[in-house]
Design a protein around this motif. Structure first.
Motif, PDB file in Angstrom:
ATOM      1  N   ASP A  81      10.418 -15.623  -5.739  1.00  0.00           N
ATOM      2  CA  ASP A  81      10.305 -16.494  -4.822  1.00  0.00           C
ATOM      3  C   ASP A  81      10.912 -17.744  -5.600  1.00  0.00           C
ATOM      4  O   ASP A  81      10.171 -17.744  -6.819  1.00  0.00           O
ATOM      5  CB  ASP A  81       9.186 -16.704  -4.131  1.00  0.00           C
ATOM      6  CG  ASP A  81       8.664 -15.518  -3.073  1.00  0.00           C
ATOM      7  OD1 ASP A  81       9.882 -15.030  -2.638  1.00  0.00           O
ATOM      8  OD2 ASP A  81       7.608 -15.650  -2.320  1.00  0.00           O
TER       9      ASP A  81
ATOM     10  N   LYS B 138      12.009 -20.683  -1.316  1.00  0.00           N
ATOM     11  CA  LYS B 138      13.040 -19.669  -0.758  1.00  0.00           C
ATOM     12  C   LYS B 138      12.598 -18.081  -1.277  1.00  0.00           C
ATOM     13  O   LYS B 138      12.105 -17.968  -2.271  1.00  0.00           O
ATOM     14  CB  LYS B 138      14.487 -19.632  -1.570  1.00  0.00           C
ATOM     15  CG  LYS B 138      14.959 -21.183  -0.944  1.00  0.00           C
ATOM     16  CD  LYS B 138      16.270 -21.271  -1.565  1.00  0.00           C
ATOM     17  CE  LYS B 138      16.968 -22.685  -1.074  1.00  0.00           C
ATOM     18  NZ  LYS B 138      18.439 -22.857  -1.729  1.00  0.00           N
ATOM     19  N   THR B 139      12.763 -17.293  -0.399  1.00  0.00           N
ATOM     20  CA  THR B 139      12.370 -15.871  -0.663  1.00  0.00           C
ATOM     21  C   THR B 139      13.664 -14.982  -0.434  1.00  0.00           C
ATOM     22  O   THR B 139      14.463 -15.433   0.500  1.00  0.00           O
ATOM     23  CB  THR B 139      11.186 -15.198   0.247  1.00  0.00           C
ATOM     24  OG1 THR B 139      10.615 -14.209  -0.179  1.00  0.00           O
ATOM     25  CG2 THR B 139      11.565 -15.022   1.814  1.00  0.00           C
TER      26      THR B 139
ATOM     27  N   ASP C 240      15.937 -12.043   1.086  1.00  0.00           N
ATOM     28  CA  ASP C 240      16.164 -11.590   2.369  1.00  0.00           C
ATOM     29  C   ASP C 240      16.849 -10.205   1.918  1.00  0.00           C
ATOM     30  O   ASP C 240      18.160 -10.315   1.913  1.00  0.00           O
ATOM     31  CB  ASP C 240      16.486 -12.131   3.391  1.00  0.00           C
ATOM     32  CG  ASP C 240      16.520 -11.571   4.846  1.00  0.00           C
ATOM     33  OD1 ASP C 240      16.522 -10.151   5.082  1.00  0.00           O
ATOM     34  OD2 ASP C 240      16.957 -12.300   5.908  1.00  0.00           O
ATOM     35  N   ARG C 241      16.312  -9.108   1.901  1.00  0.00           N
ATOM     36  CA  ARG C 241      17.254  -7.795   1.566  1.00  0.00           C
ATOM     37  C   ARG C 241      18.292  -7.548   2.436  1.00  0.00           C
ATOM     38  O   ARG C 241      19.270  -6.877   2.454  1.00  0.00           O
ATOM     39  CB  ARG C 241      16.411  -6.668   1.316  1.00  0.00           C
ATOM     40  CG  ARG C 241      15.412  -6.788   0.077  1.00  0.00           C
ATOM     41  CD  ARG C 241      14.976  -5.515  -0.525  1.00  0.00           C
ATOM     42  NE  ARG C 241      13.961  -5.585  -1.529  1.00  0.00           N
ATOM     43  CZ  ARG C 241      14.732  -5.412  -2.862  1.00  0.00           C
ATOM     44  NH1 ARG C 241      16.047  -5.127  -2.783  1.00  0.00           N
ATOM     45  NH2 ARG C 241      14.327  -5.525  -4.204  1.00  0.00           N
TER      46      ARG C 241
ATOM     47  N   LYS D 274      19.950  -9.466   4.576  1.00  0.00           N
ATOM     48  CA  LYS D 274      21.058 -10.197   4.426  1.00  0.00           C
ATOM     49  C   LYS D 274      21.587 -10.428   3.223  1.00  0.00           C
ATOM     50  O   LYS D 274      22.536 -11.190   2.936  1.00  0.00           O
ATOM     51  CB  LYS D 274      20.632 -11.800   5.117  1.00  0.00           C
ATOM     52  CG  LYS D 274      20.490 -11.773   6.552  1.00  0.00           C
ATOM     53  CD  LYS D 274      20.105 -13.167   7.065  1.00  0.00           C
ATOM     54  CE  LYS D 274      19.889 -12.848   8.545  1.00  0.00           C
ATOM     55  NZ  LYS D 274      19.526 -14.268   9.227  1.00  0.00           N
TER      56      LYS D 274
ATOM     57  N   TYR E 198      18.959 -15.318  -0.404  1.00  0.00           N
ATOM     58  CA  TYR E 198      17.967 -16.116  -0.163  1.00  0.00           C
ATOM     59  C   TYR E 198      17.771 -16.942   1.013  1.00  0.00           C
ATOM     60  O   TYR E 198      18.481 -17.587   1.335  1.00  0.00           O
ATOM     61  CB  TYR E 198      17.660 -16.893  -1.385  1.00  0.00           C
ATOM     62  CG  TYR E 198      17.188 -16.528  -2.631  1.00  0.00           C
ATOM     63  CD1 TYR E 198      15.563 -16.302  -2.786  1.00  0.00           C
ATOM     64  CD2 TYR E 198      17.780 -15.905  -3.736  1.00  0.00           C
ATOM     65  CE1 TYR E 198      15.264 -15.707  -4.128  1.00  0.00           C
ATOM     66  CE2 TYR E 198      17.423 -15.079  -5.062  1.00  0.00           C
ATOM     67  CZ  TYR E 198      15.997 -15.165  -4.916  1.00  0.00           C
ATOM     68  OH  TYR E 198      15.566 -14.594  -6.039  1.00  0.00           O
ATOM     69  N   LYS E 199      16.592 -17.076   1.614  1.00  0.00           N
ATOM     70  CA  LYS E 199      16.023 -17.739   2.883  1.00  0.00           C
ATOM     71  C   LYS E 199      15.086 -18.662   2.684  1.00  0.00           C
ATOM     72  O   LYS E 199      14.136 -18.524   2.084  1.00  0.00           O
ATOM     73  CB  LYS E 199      16.029 -17.056   4.044  1.00  0.00           C
ATOM     74  CG  LYS E 199      14.848 -16.146   4.235  1.00  0.00           C
ATOM     75  CD  LYS E 199      14.539 -15.419   5.445  1.00  0.00           C
ATOM     76  CE  LYS E 199      13.104 -14.665   5.436  1.00  0.00           C
ATOM     77  NZ  LYS E 199      12.900 -13.763   6.512  1.00  0.00           N
TER      78      LYS E 199
END
Length: 159
Positions: free
Chosen positions: A65, A79-80, A82-83, A85, A88-89
């Protein structure tokens, strides 16, 4: 023995003294409110960093993160990865501009972000400076230990 009351000059002098006392009290109260507001926001930012650091123990090293800092827009984003998409979101947003607080600077080496490895060690030590009116606070992340704390003073050089 006549009780004639107060003269106009005595009354005016009393009101002037009361006005001076009220002004001093108001300014002191506003300074305390500003200090409290900054302390509260500093601890919110510190808590955000602590959550990311503590969450790093269970994250994969490849996609930690990130806590990103944008001083020109007074934003802090968590931000983390997202595998699904493959990008990072944003999972958390701290908008300092809503409270007229300035994100003066966020220095983590040459980056505008920081992340923590599985041991809780930051990618780089750094300092976040926020200011409101004449009050300034520093959120400091130590380089080797990942200790995070709030200070009224700018930290000494890491050297």
């Amino acid at each position: 023995m006549y009780n004639r009351g107060f003269t106009l000059i005595e009354l005016l002098l009393t009101f002037v003294i009361l006005g001076i006392i009220a002004t001093i009290t108001l300014n002191f109260s506003l300074a305390i409110i500003d200090e409290r507001k900054m302390l509260q926001k500093s601890y919110e930012i510190m808590q955000c960093l602590v959550e990311v650091r503590d969450g790093a123990f269970t994250k994969e090293e490849d996609y930690p993160d990130l806590v990103c800092f944008y001083p020109f827009s007074d934003l802090i984003l968590v931000k983390t990865f997202d595998r699904v998409k493959n990008m990072y979101k944003v999972i958390k947003k701290i908008d300092l501009s809503q409270e007229n607080i300035d994100l003066t600077s966020a220095v983590f080496g040459t980056n505008n972000y920081v992340y923590f490895n599985k041991l809780g060690i930051p990618s780089s030590g750094g300092t976040i400076a926020i200011s409101y009116k004449s009050v300034r606070k520093y959120i400091i992340v130590t380089p080797a230990t990942g200790r995070i704390y709030v200070s009224n003073e700018m930290p000494k050089s890491w050297d």
